[in-house]
Design a protein around this motif. Sequence first.
Motif, PDB file in Angstrom:
ATOM      1  N   VAL A  94       0.861  -1.220   0.092  1.00  0.00           N
ATOM      2  CA  VAL A  94       0.044  -0.304  -0.036  1.00  0.00           C
ATOM      3  C   VAL A  94       0.730   1.185  -0.092  1.00  0.00           C
ATOM      4  O   VAL A  94       0.237   2.291   0.192  1.00  0.00           O
ATOM      5  CB  VAL A  94      -0.838  -0.085   1.165  1.00  0.00           C
ATOM      6  N   GLU A 113      -0.061   4.765  -1.649  1.00  0.00           N
ATOM      7  CA  GLU A 113      -1.376   4.645  -1.629  1.00  0.00           C
ATOM      8  C   GLU A 113      -2.175   5.205  -0.366  1.00  0.00           C
ATOM      9  O   GLU A 113      -2.802   6.034  -0.238  1.00  0.00           O
ATOM     10  CB  GLU A 113      -2.000   3.252  -2.304  1.00  0.00           C
ATOM     11  N   LYS A 114      -1.915   4.312   0.403  1.00  0.00           N
ATOM     12  CA  LYS A 114      -2.395   4.406   2.058  1.00  0.00           C
ATOM     13  C   LYS A 114      -1.380   5.119   3.028  1.00  0.00           C
ATOM     14  O   LYS A 114      -1.565   5.773   3.751  1.00  0.00           O
ATOM     15  CB  LYS A 114      -2.758   3.113   2.498  1.00  0.00           C
ATOM     16  N   THR A 171       2.478   7.724   2.622  1.00  0.00           N
ATOM     17  CA  THR A 171       3.494   8.598   1.628  1.00  0.00           C
ATOM     18  C   THR A 171       4.491   8.854   2.491  1.00  0.00           C
ATOM     19  O   THR A 171       4.389   9.039   3.839  1.00  0.00           O
ATOM     20  CB  THR A 171       2.807   9.542   1.008  1.00  0.00           C
ATOM     21  N   ARG A 202      -5.548  12.152  -0.877  1.00  0.00           N
ATOM     22  CA  ARG A 202      -4.298  11.876  -1.276  1.00  0.00           C
ATOM     23  C   ARG A 202      -3.454  12.978  -1.595  1.00  0.00           C
ATOM     24  O   ARG A 202      -2.683  13.477  -2.592  1.00  0.00           O
ATOM     25  CB  ARG A 202      -4.381  10.947  -2.618  1.00  0.00           C
ATOM     26  N   ALA A 234       0.181  12.390  -1.961  1.00  0.00           N
ATOM     27  CA  ALA A 234       1.045  11.624  -3.128  1.00  0.00           C
ATOM     28  C   ALA A 234       2.177  12.167  -3.958  1.00  0.00           C
ATOM     29  O   ALA A 234       3.048  11.210  -4.298  1.00  0.00           O
ATOM     30  CB  ALA A 234      -0.162  11.157  -4.018  1.00  0.00           C
TER      31      ALA A 234
END
Length: 192
Positions: A41, A44-45, A47, A170, A173
């Motif tokens: 992850v 995505e989950k 950073t 996000r 990201a």
Amino acid sequence: MSDGSATEGSFERLRAEPFFEVVVDLVAGYLATAFDDPDSVAGEKWTLSCLPAVDAPSGATRLFSLGLGSLDVLYVDRYTENGETVDYHTVMVISTSALLRQLGRRLDELPVRYPLLRFRPVENAAAEGDAVAIDWFLSDEGADDQFFTLPLDESTIGPLAALLADSGGRSHARSHNPWFAEYVLDAMEDDD
């Protein structure tokens, strides 16, 4: 689209920091308690940024930020004077309710038991009012000992991670540094 904290160059500059291996241990420990399989992850989950451009206090440089959803849950600032490092400031965010349950105390009682640490409630909608930032300075002799006696494990990090990781947002990201993330994940694998 990435920013400067997501480059290989920023990772190499961070890697040259004397505090780098401590940073890696902190991040690895947090990720290991937050996710069953952090590698699957990454980006995505969670950073991870290197030397992000943030509004740090005067004389401070943010070494890294670990983000879950829209919240930075772990970061370290380096303070310098006249080009020399004079201190490090660590901030970790965990579940308030889980911490208080584990310690059997109210939040306002914790500074008495842990006088070198600061406990601040964190306002974040995704955390649903269940986040507390614990921060301390390395120059406060004994603060690190107090910090590492806290239950910083699946019981206090896991519940908050579950709330934040699936909360969307996000925003971090573009600053995710894959070189730093891979280094931390490799270090975790080596520890197994």
